[in-house]
Enzyme design. Sequence first.
Site, PDB file in Angstrom:
ATOM      1  CD  GLU A  58     114.492 172.164 -33.269  1.00 15.50           C
ATOM      2  OE1 GLU A  58     114.487 173.258 -33.590  1.00 15.50           O
ATOM      3  OE2 GLU A  58     115.219 171.625 -32.477  1.00 15.50           O
ATOM      4  CD  GLU A  87     123.140 170.907 -33.723  1.00 15.47           C
ATOM      5  OE1 GLU A  87     123.323 172.175 -33.939  1.00 15.47           O
ATOM      6  OE2 GLU A  87     122.318 170.364 -32.971  1.00 15.47           O
ATOM      7  CD  GLU A 101     118.420 182.247 -35.267  1.00 15.81           C
ATOM      8  OE1 GLU A 101     117.599 182.190 -34.206  1.00 15.81           O
ATOM      9  OE2 GLU A 101     118.800 181.217 -35.747  1.00 15.81           O
ATOM     10  CG  ASP A 121     114.829 174.221 -40.344  1.00 18.55           C
ATOM     11  OD1 ASP A 121     115.116 174.954 -41.202  1.00 18.55           O
ATOM     12  OD2 ASP A 121     115.474 173.806 -39.364  1.00 18.55           O
TER      13      ASP A 121
END
EC number: 3.2.1.-
Length: 909
Positions: free
Chosen positions: A382, A364, A123, A270
Amino acid sequence: MPNVLFSLMLLGALCSHGHSMSREEKRKLKNQVVEMFDHAYKNYMDHAYPADELMPLTCRGRVRGLEPSRGDVDDALGKFSLTLIDTLDTLVLLNKTTEFEAAVRRVLSDVRLDNDIVVSVFETNIRVLGGLLGGHSMAVMLRDEGQHMQWYQDELLHMAKDLGLRLLPAFNTSSGLPYPRVNLKHGVRGPETRTGTETETCTACAGTIILEFAALSRFTGDPVFEAHARRAMDFLWEKRQRNSNLVGTTINIHSGEWVRRDSGVGAGIDSYYEYLLKAYVLLGDDQFLQRFNIHYASIMKYISQPPLLLDVHIHKPLLPARTWMDSLLAFFPGLQVLKGDIRPAIETHEMLYQVTKKHNFLPEAFTTDFRVHWAQHPLRPEFAESTYFLYKATGDAYYLEAGRTILDNLNRFARVPCGFAAMKDVRTGSHEDRMDSFFLAEMFKYLFLLFAEADDLLFDIEDYVFTTEAHLLPLSLSMAPQSSSVPSNRTVIVQPEVELDDFDWTCPNTRLLFTDPAFPNNLREPIRSAVDKSCPRPLPYREPGIGRPPLRAQDFMANNPEHLELLRRMGVSLIHLKDGRVQLVQHATQAVSAVAAEDGVRFMQEMMELSSQQQKEQLPPRAIQIVSHPFFGRVVLTAGPAQFGTDLSKSSTGVRGFVTVAEPYSGCSEITNAEYVRGHIALLQRGQCMFAEKARNIQKAGAIGGIVIDDNEGSSSDTAPLFQMAGDGRSTDDVTLPVLFLFHKEGKILLEALKEYREVEVLLSDKARDRATIFKGKPLPGSLIEGSVDVQEAEEGCLTEATTPTSSEPAGESQMSTVELDEAVAGEAAPSHEGVGPAGEDAGPAEKMSASEAEGGPAEAEAAAAQPDRSPEAKEKPEGGANSQSVDELLADWQEDLEAFKQMEKDEL
């Protein structure tokens, strides 16, 4: 086996959707995006700064340590004004150069990167390092234009290098994979760091470094960052599963062993795939493209089931690993656009759009029949990202309408006076006091670009590549010299002279790929009809002979020949597994007709829906303790719980009673020996009907409890994870007695005891009870049985303690989300559950037995002979043989399990 295990036949009437959007409409929507950004950004600066994030419901900043911990989510917070840094290049994109200049000055004067705090390497890299580099790129661009930032002397780049050096200690592993966390002040592996003991990380966490680290190296001329990022990428590539060319979700950073072997394109993996392709675009290294293409071929072979993207096992890629999808995979259509594979991108995006319209936001996680699995929506960008890329690729105004839908939903459901609040539950519209930094960093970038014209931008967006956090890195970095520390066996593409036209087909590409504007719509229409059911659908034509209603999942019986024939006609086959279960798999191409194939899809989706309805909190195993002579509580059998009936964990005494075999042994019809079952604990054999139906039948007969015994020869809790017996898809509130499940080995112990002794009393409880508690104030049961030894002899003669342990194998490793049943000779059916939770952990020790687990076949002769019919013949012991071990022999076999059960007791079952 065909590549496609579960394909959707998406048929339906076509409806007219969409129209061209005028330039004025686009301008209004673009201005609306800017107004919404202002609302969010101003409230962050007014109420939260210098905190990392805004809490929009309480109008204050989220400071780590001052608010209740949210677990791993808080690893993104480092007391470094996260949202401001993450938003820097968004300000420039939205033409807010004055605000950008003020924000940069604030970052330089206020932000500290040496805080004694443990943060996520992943992150911090994508949000903070990426934010600083994106801000630097914009500052240089503005400075070079000569109107703004003339004072700027690469200060953001210096901060970025300082942060990069603070992240580097995380890469000090034998594999080159980074530790998942690092202390900004002290690094890793020291008492003051409070980190460095982790052994595993997610694939995306280790594989989403190369863009930022390579850009940092090429901006600064220091090769160390790019070298470490490349080493991590190389290691992940080497550890791919060589047969499937897929990677798992979680990997051991020291040994390189896969900890979680499920593979998909969503959470945990991803951005690893994203960075392979974008590293090629940014750095010009063919090797990244070659690796991406190999992975992509496998994704399209195993994971892509248009319009679905289903996780599979890397070693068994033909077997799906779960029946739901997470929202992070919504980025994948955008990546497919960059790859140039537009058709599946359109199909998956349309599925996501219809799910969004159905629930207002993308949940989610959602099931393969598009119902909510996890109801949160933390304002993820996204879907907007893929919408933008598809619009740029197709020029289809339909995607502008999709963008309008996103804006409308944000304003209607997420907007609050102090910003925008994440959705706690998309079904109820409840909010969470949370506005993540990525909302400002990504969402408004993609929405602004979706509606903006070229002359609305201060720069050519084609000259930049988006990181996974939508930060802008200039493509000119591909011309920067590569680091000398890159391994010599690497393919290096050197292009000393590059024309601007060379970037025309780089990411994102604005050229129209389709001359026929109807082409995307032709792909979308069937999916729209299947997902939202908004278009009227005529009843399908049914060929002669199959005019009957389709088979419903809740009615399916695996031992019914008529049902099996219906499955065959629908293209659904049964695969016998080694552990006695049967797996349902649909091959749509094997159905007798398209209509039958569609019925098969509906049947499979109903199976999955039965499963999702029964996904409840994992229950621990239960105990069946034999308290009668000669066992006196020393023999404890590990039993599986039920999702219905009495909850033994809430009973201080448990349920105690003598056992008797029900007639019929299956318990699937009215009990004929009710006079013996009444007031007793009924023994039942697995098979022929649903567990809840058995419970209702023995309850009607007056039983005080039930024990279902597995009929699969050799099954044991020693080798198989326990599971929960599920209901039948209906309310089971009427079942009020406790029902437990025993595998064949443990059930045989009870049956053999019943054969040898006329009276066998057991205690059903949440865990084994000590003998003093069981017999407190009461004589030992042995003294009441005619011909029994006295108490002292009974205790001395029963020296062997018998137990069976709970399997310690994590359920998440072995479970598959394809529809699995037990041995096909009989049964009830519905799909098994995925064993990974919202945070990605393995499931608990008790594996759920869903309604998909079909029950076993007919009762065995020896079990039937064991029924105590109170006749003189019942007193006779069975003749010897392979299946007639004496209790003494069984006790000898159980001794080795004693320590395991004691450990289980310590763990409170």
